[in-house]
Design a protein around this motif. Sequence first.
Motif, PDB file in Angstrom:
ATOM      1  N   ARG A 280      39.002 -30.445 -23.149  1.00  0.00           N
ATOM      2  CA  ARG A 280      38.524 -30.982 -21.884  1.00  0.00           C
ATOM      3  C   ARG A 280      39.699 -31.369 -20.986  1.00  0.00           C
ATOM      4  O   ARG A 280      39.688 -31.100 -19.782  1.00  0.00           O
ATOM      5  N   ASP A 281      40.725 -31.962 -21.568  1.00  0.00           N
ATOM      6  CA  ASP A 281      41.912 -32.315 -20.790  1.00  0.00           C
ATOM      7  C   ASP A 281      42.614 -31.061 -20.275  1.00  0.00           C
ATOM      8  O   ASP A 281      43.092 -31.024 -19.139  1.00  0.00           O
ATOM      9  N   TRP A 282      42.695 -30.012 -21.144  1.00  0.00           N
ATOM     10  CA  TRP A 282      43.328 -28.755 -20.708  1.00  0.00           C
ATOM     11  C   TRP A 282      42.556 -28.160 -19.540  1.00  0.00           C
ATOM     12  O   TRP A 282      43.148 -27.707 -18.554  1.00  0.00           O
ATOM     13  N   LEU A 283      41.235 -28.164 -19.627  1.00  0.00           N
ATOM     14  CA  LEU A 283      40.410 -27.597 -18.573  1.00  0.00           C
ATOM     15  C   LEU A 283      40.652 -28.300 -17.241  1.00  0.00           C
ATOM     16  O   LEU A 283      40.819 -27.651 -16.198  1.00  0.00           O
ATOM     17  N   SER A 351      28.247 -35.810 -27.249  1.00  0.00           N
ATOM     18  CA  SER A 351      28.867 -36.090 -28.545  1.00  0.00           C
ATOM     19  C   SER A 351      29.520 -37.469 -28.508  1.00  0.00           C
ATOM     20  O   SER A 351      29.308 -38.259 -27.589  1.00  0.00           O
ATOM     21  N   ASP A 352      30.344 -37.731 -29.494  1.00  0.00           N
ATOM     22  CA  ASP A 352      31.035 -39.015 -29.558  1.00  0.00           C
ATOM     23  C   ASP A 352      32.029 -39.203 -28.416  1.00  0.00           C
ATOM     24  O   ASP A 352      32.499 -40.319 -28.182  1.00  0.00           O
ATOM     25  N   LEU A 353      32.367 -38.116 -27.710  1.00  0.00           N
ATOM     26  CA  LEU A 353      33.331 -38.236 -26.610  1.00  0.00           C
ATOM     27  C   LEU A 353      32.776 -39.052 -25.450  1.00  0.00           C
ATOM     28  O   LEU A 353      33.508 -39.747 -24.755  1.00  0.00           O
ATOM     29  N   GLY A 354      31.475 -38.903 -25.204  1.00  0.00           N
ATOM     30  CA  GLY A 354      30.875 -39.633 -24.103  1.00  0.00           C
ATOM     31  C   GLY A 354      31.230 -39.048 -22.751  1.00  0.00           C
ATOM     32  O   GLY A 354      31.751 -37.938 -22.632  1.00  0.00           O
ATOM     33  N   GLN A 355      30.970 -39.819 -21.714  1.00  0.00           N
ATOM     34  CA  GLN A 355      31.145 -39.372 -20.342  1.00  0.00           C
ATOM     35  C   GLN A 355      32.591 -39.557 -19.883  1.00  0.00           C
ATOM     36  O   GLN A 355      33.244 -40.541 -20.213  1.00  0.00           O
ATOM     37  N   SER A 356      33.072 -38.579 -19.101  1.00  0.00           N
ATOM     38  CA  SER A 356      34.385 -38.663 -18.457  1.00  0.00           C
ATOM     39  C   SER A 356      34.189 -38.527 -16.961  1.00  0.00           C
ATOM     40  O   SER A 356      33.597 -37.549 -16.488  1.00  0.00           O
ATOM     41  N   ASP A 413      22.312 -40.624 -15.304  1.00  0.00           N
ATOM     42  CA  ASP A 413      22.373 -41.392 -14.056  1.00  0.00           C
ATOM     43  C   ASP A 413      23.675 -41.142 -13.309  1.00  0.00           C
ATOM     44  O   ASP A 413      24.273 -42.068 -12.749  1.00  0.00           O
ATOM     45  N   LEU A 414      24.132 -39.889 -13.287  1.00  0.00           N
ATOM     46  CA  LEU A 414      25.340 -39.520 -12.565  1.00  0.00           C
ATOM     47  C   LEU A 414      25.007 -39.185 -11.117  1.00  0.00           C
ATOM     48  O   LEU A 414      23.858 -38.903 -10.773  1.00  0.00           O
ATOM     49  N   ASP A 415      26.015 -39.174 -10.296  1.00  0.00           N
ATOM     50  CA  ASP A 415      25.823 -38.959  -8.863  1.00  0.00           C
ATOM     51  C   ASP A 415      25.977 -37.472  -8.544  1.00  0.00           C
ATOM     52  O   ASP A 415      26.912 -36.819  -9.015  1.00  0.00           O
ATOM     53  N   GLY A 416      25.048 -36.931  -7.743  1.00  0.00           N
ATOM     54  CA  GLY A 416      25.148 -35.537  -7.344  1.00  0.00           C
ATOM     55  C   GLY A 416      23.975 -35.133  -6.474  1.00  0.00           C
ATOM     56  O   GLY A 416      22.968 -35.849  -6.379  1.00  0.00           O
ATOM     57  N   ASP A 417      24.093 -33.948  -5.854  1.00  0.00           N
ATOM     58  CA  ASP A 417      23.068 -33.454  -4.938  1.00  0.00           C
ATOM     59  C   ASP A 417      21.947 -32.820  -5.747  1.00  0.00           C
ATOM     60  O   ASP A 417      21.711 -31.601  -5.712  1.00  0.00           O
TER      61      ASP A 417
END
Length: 583
Positions: A280-283, A351-356, A413-417
């Motif tokens: 995810r960090d590489w991406l 997964s255990d990573l959760g939201q970024s 509950d994330l923000d988006g159109d």
Amino acid sequence: MIGDRNTAALVATNGSIDWLCVPRFDSPACFAALLGDHENGHWQLCPVGDYEVSRAYVDNSAALQTTFSTDTGVVTLLDVMPTGDDRVDLVRRITGVKGAVRMRHEWVVRYEYGTTKPWIRRRLQDSDDPAITAVAGPDKLVLRGPRLPEAQGDRHVDEFDVREGQVLTFSTTWLPSHLRTPGPHRALVDETIHEEITWVARLNLSDVPHADLVRRSLLTLHLMTHEDTGGIVAAPTTSLPEDFGGERNWDYRYCWLRDAALTISSLISAGATDEARFWRDWLLRAVAGDPADLQIMYAVDGARRLTEQTLDQLAGYAGSRPVRIGNGAVDQRQTDVVGEVMLALEAARDSDLGQSEDAWNLQRVLVDHLAETWEDPDHGLWEIRGTRQHFTHSRVMVWVAFDRAVKAVERHDLDGDVDRWRELRDRVRAEVLAQGYDAERNTFTQHYDTEEVDASLLMLPLVGFIEADDPRMLGTIEAIEQDLVRDGLLLRYRTQTGVDGLAGDEHPFLACSFWLVSAYARVGRADEAHALFDRLCGLANDVGLLSEEYDAGQGRMVGNFPQAFSHLTLVQAAFTLREAGAG
């Protein structure tokens, strides 16, 4: 394959290392016999005369042990690329097991993909230990070991006896040629083996079929993940042909967003969440900037310029030319990629990573850009070099991108159109059902302007576009079985249509056959699913590795090797079978 998560080497059954790029997966090769002959560089340790050979990895590690048996004795050869030393080292340890065996040692270095002869020198270090150096341009290889007589011209060649109880260790180290040749160091062989066994032990593989091969597949994917950047290469090789003697020869030593995303989903399924965070960090680094500049692939460090070139001085594997480095598909439009990325980041979020926050910001930008461009035709996931089309799989993955964006808002509950995304999701679905489906034959089609089918259509239920037992999907599976099965395995599509713009044919694509396993499992054809999975697992070589394709008629691997796509779909199929069994 052996590797240190910076690069990888391929070892033949005759003890010859015929492929090694240093210091990175996509660097020029210094041993390139794989794409030519031994004069293009190799490092071989094997008995003189006749012998029998068997091979196995040491437990669940990437340390390869080859056993040579002769009329006079038995020796083992342990090949390891140590990790944790911030160097590129390749260690080869010979152990006398029984009697005495006459061994031959050849070390032939050729830089720049087997074409540049180095300056070879034998020298003593401060410790009086001999070393042979091979220098050309920016590269230096250092050979160390207990028997290093004077090099013979442009190579090192030697013969010696190994008796029961003897242990001889040789090593090759790469470093920039302007640096002083370092003294001997303690090779971290045992530590590396322990580290890899420990990594595999953390995986959650309870009740999966062919668990040993699933472990090997996951470790192979782990070894193809660059230890510093997190980029996952599609394969450590270039130009191993899809059509022997033909032109379908491509460089896979780069990071496809699609392959990497699917790999991460497989790793998360097995509980390897640290690797998911790494990717995810590489991406986020690789695609940073204008979403219009999104590429389908990058170098392991996120570099974008992967210009395709041909190496006309190499004969090619089995005479298959041209030999290519770089990949022209980097400039293609492949609309499905955003959907693959959304799937992977959804799996990471759940997964255990959760939201970024950064990951969601990236997803939102990608989806908003897709909302402006989704109607354009593309080259599809198979990277055709013919006319762009409205490929059904690509359109479904556009639906996936909008669908997962909507679900991210609804569930987290994330923000988006979200209203716009819902409307686009519904429009895409309606379009696919109207234009990507042949009602007369009751099957989805490869693209909107054909009656042909494509194995990628098996992905439709796997990504939630349609139920697996929907009559339209059942008809698609039947059509795929009728049109694309060869020798019991699955082709990607029929090349005879000319859709890919290339000459020649290809062989069954292993990832597609693993998709068929998952499709069978989801529609209740459990016996067929397990039978096909058993057969596919049986195609792995003696140490559990798979190429891109398989020639059943000749019983041989086809295409770049080992192939991440084959191994990750093996893992996915195994988990699908487990879930179907539990259900």
